[in-house]
Design a protein around this motif. Structure first.
Motif, PDB file in Angstrom:
ATOM      1  N   ARG A  21      -8.685 -11.935 -35.200  1.00 30.93           N
ATOM      2  CA  ARG A  21      -7.419 -12.303 -34.569  1.00 30.93           C
ATOM      3  C   ARG A  21      -6.832 -13.485 -35.325  1.00 30.93           C
ATOM      4  O   ARG A  21      -7.528 -14.196 -36.049  1.00 30.93           O
ATOM      5  CB  ARG A  21      -7.606 -12.651 -33.089  1.00 30.93           C
ATOM      6  CG  ARG A  21      -8.338 -13.958 -32.859  1.00 30.93           C
ATOM      7  CD  ARG A  21      -8.161 -14.459 -31.424  1.00 30.93           C
ATOM      8  NE  ARG A  21      -8.986 -15.606 -31.153  1.00 30.93           N
ATOM      9  CZ  ARG A  21      -8.653 -16.869 -31.436  1.00 30.93           C
ATOM     10  NH1 ARG A  21      -7.505 -17.148 -32.034  1.00 30.93           N
ATOM     11  NH2 ARG A  21      -9.474 -17.862 -31.133  1.00 30.93           N
ATOM     12  N   LYS A  22      -5.551 -13.682 -35.136  1.00 28.36           N
ATOM     13  CA  LYS A  22      -4.869 -14.805 -35.759  1.00 28.36           C
ATOM     14  C   LYS A  22      -5.237 -16.082 -34.997  1.00 28.36           C
ATOM     15  O   LYS A  22      -5.267 -16.103 -33.773  1.00 28.36           O
ATOM     16  CB  LYS A  22      -3.354 -14.573 -35.704  1.00 28.36           C
ATOM     17  CG  LYS A  22      -2.557 -15.555 -36.485  1.00 28.36           C
ATOM     18  CD  LYS A  22      -1.081 -15.157 -36.482  1.00 28.36           C
ATOM     19  CE  LYS A  22      -0.274 -16.172 -37.271  1.00 28.36           C
ATOM     20  NZ  LYS A  22       1.138 -15.805 -37.290  1.00 28.36           N
ATOM     21  N   THR A 102      -7.933  -5.822 -43.351  1.00 26.14           N
ATOM     22  CA  THR A 102      -6.715  -6.573 -43.079  1.00 26.14           C
ATOM     23  C   THR A 102      -5.710  -6.196 -44.158  1.00 26.14           C
ATOM     24  O   THR A 102      -6.049  -6.110 -45.337  1.00 26.14           O
ATOM     25  CB  THR A 102      -6.994  -8.088 -43.084  1.00 26.14           C
ATOM     26  OG1 THR A 102      -8.083  -8.343 -42.191  1.00 26.14           O
ATOM     27  CG2 THR A 102      -5.795  -8.874 -42.628  1.00 26.14           C
ATOM     28  N   LYS A 104      -1.108  -5.789 -45.027  1.00 24.28           N
ATOM     29  CA  LYS A 104       0.257  -6.169 -44.674  1.00 24.28           C
ATOM     30  C   LYS A 104       1.052  -4.952 -44.237  1.00 24.28           C
ATOM     31  O   LYS A 104       0.975  -3.895 -44.848  1.00 24.28           O
ATOM     32  CB  LYS A 104       0.952  -6.841 -45.857  1.00 24.28           C
ATOM     33  CG  LYS A 104       0.431  -8.237 -46.142  1.00 24.28           C
ATOM     34  CD  LYS A 104       1.249  -8.905 -47.229  1.00 24.28           C
ATOM     35  CE  LYS A 104       0.823 -10.344 -47.434  1.00 24.28           C
ATOM     36  NZ  LYS A 104       1.585 -10.973 -48.512  1.00 24.28           N
ATOM     37  N   MET A 105       1.801  -5.162 -43.177  1.00 23.44           N
ATOM     38  CA  MET A 105       2.781  -4.171 -42.730  1.00 23.44           C
ATOM     39  C   MET A 105       4.094  -4.942 -42.707  1.00 23.44           C
ATOM     40  O   MET A 105       4.380  -5.643 -41.731  1.00 23.44           O
ATOM     41  CB  MET A 105       2.428  -3.609 -41.361  1.00 23.44           C
ATOM     42  CG  MET A 105       1.089  -2.923 -41.383  1.00 23.44           C
ATOM     43  SD  MET A 105       0.844  -1.371 -40.528  1.00 23.44           S
ATOM     44  CE  MET A 105       2.275  -0.434 -40.613  1.00 23.44           C
ATOM     45  N   HIS A 108       4.119  -8.733 -41.542  1.00 20.46           N
ATOM     46  CA  HIS A 108       3.038  -8.862 -40.567  1.00 20.46           C
ATOM     47  C   HIS A 108       1.687  -8.590 -41.224  1.00 20.46           C
ATOM     48  O   HIS A 108       1.552  -7.669 -42.031  1.00 20.46           O
ATOM     49  CB  HIS A 108       3.276  -7.874 -39.415  1.00 20.46           C
ATOM     50  CG  HIS A 108       2.186  -7.841 -38.402  1.00 20.46           C
ATOM     51  ND1 HIS A 108       1.942  -8.878 -37.534  1.00 20.46           N
ATOM     52  CD2 HIS A 108       1.251  -6.893 -38.133  1.00 20.46           C
ATOM     53  CE1 HIS A 108       0.915  -8.573 -36.770  1.00 20.46           C
ATOM     54  NE2 HIS A 108       0.479  -7.372 -37.109  1.00 20.46           N
ATOM     55  N   ALA A 110      -1.832  -7.210 -40.496  1.00 17.50           N
ATOM     56  CA  ALA A 110      -2.497  -6.370 -39.502  1.00 17.50           C
ATOM     57  C   ALA A 110      -4.002  -6.355 -39.748  1.00 17.50           C
ATOM     58  O   ALA A 110      -4.465  -6.510 -40.880  1.00 17.50           O
ATOM     59  CB  ALA A 110      -1.940  -4.950 -39.571  1.00 17.50           C
ATOM     60  N   LYS A 112      -7.491  -4.057 -38.639  1.00 20.46           N
ATOM     61  CA  LYS A 112      -8.005  -2.838 -38.017  1.00 20.46           C
ATOM     62  C   LYS A 112      -9.468  -2.639 -38.398  1.00 20.46           C
ATOM     63  O   LYS A 112      -9.868  -2.939 -39.525  1.00 20.46           O
ATOM     64  CB  LYS A 112      -7.229  -1.596 -38.496  1.00 20.46           C
ATOM     65  CG  LYS A 112      -5.769  -1.577 -38.132  1.00 20.46           C
ATOM     66  CD  LYS A 112      -5.570  -1.238 -36.692  1.00 20.46           C
ATOM     67  CE  LYS A 112      -4.094  -1.154 -36.365  1.00 20.46           C
ATOM     68  NZ  LYS A 112      -3.838  -1.244 -34.948  1.00 20.46           N
ATOM     69  N   THR A 130       0.300   0.107 -49.855  1.00 21.32           N
ATOM     70  CA  THR A 130       0.097  -0.902 -48.816  1.00 21.32           C
ATOM     71  C   THR A 130      -0.700  -2.062 -49.397  1.00 21.32           C
ATOM     72  O   THR A 130      -1.725  -1.849 -50.057  1.00 21.32           O
ATOM     73  CB  THR A 130      -0.657  -0.296 -47.611  1.00 21.32           C
ATOM     74  OG1 THR A 130       0.120   0.782 -47.079  1.00 21.32           O
ATOM     75  CG2 THR A 130      -0.923  -1.331 -46.540  1.00 21.32           C
TER      76      THR A 130
END
Length: 160
Positions: A21-22, A102, A104-105, A108, A110, A112, A130
């Motif tokens: 998590r951030k 981890t 980038k989107m 952001h 992300a 998963k 990506t």
């Protein structure tokens, strides 16, 4: 001995820890204070390690050691892992699970589990273009050049 991150040579050994998590800005400030204190005292066989760190995206902790001055050894690496485990407990995060991705989107960042990233690739929600974080890099130079790369240029490319 803690030194400025940008003063370390490209051959410095690095360890990358990604959070599931951030972190808040306040948490990052606390972590950076604690890391500085830890690295000030970090040693191998009684010899101080020339070390530093950087945090990125409020999610990554990158620790680096100048191996030309003194190499990190088993006991010193164990001490750093114990430090990271303490951070995991204090902030209720996962920093040691390497089976997560981890990426980038847009702007952001992300996060998963690997199985979910595979599904995204299969569904074409992510592609070889990506930008992923390749946490398998070993040196500061590799980190600078090959950490944030298109998935097609990292170990993630097997999913496309």
């Amino acid at each position: 001995m803690f030194v400025p991150f940008d003063s370390l040579p490209e051959e410095s050994k690095i360890w990358i820890y990604q959070s599931n998590r951030k972190f808040s800005d306040e948490e990052i400030q606390e972590i950076e204070t604690d890391l500085t204190s830890f690295l000030e005292e970090w040693s191998a066989h009684g010899q101080q390690l020339e070390a530093s760190f950087v945090t990125k995206y409020n999610r990554f902790i990158i620790i680096a050691v100048n191996q030309e001055v003194q190499a990190a050894t088993g006991c010193s690496i164990d001490a750093s892992v114990a430090f990271i485990q303490n951070l995991e407990q204090k902030y209720e995060v996962d920093l040691l699970d390497k089976m997560n991705v981890t990426f980038k989107m847009g702007e952001h960042v992300a996060f998963k589990p690997l199985i979910d990233f595979k599904k995204l690739a299969k569904e074409k929600a992510v592609s070889g273009n990506t930008i992923v974080f390749n946490n398998l890099v070993n040196t500061l130079g590799e980190w600078q050049d090959f950490w944030e790369v298109p998935a097609s240029e990292s170990w993630h490319n097997r999913f496309f």
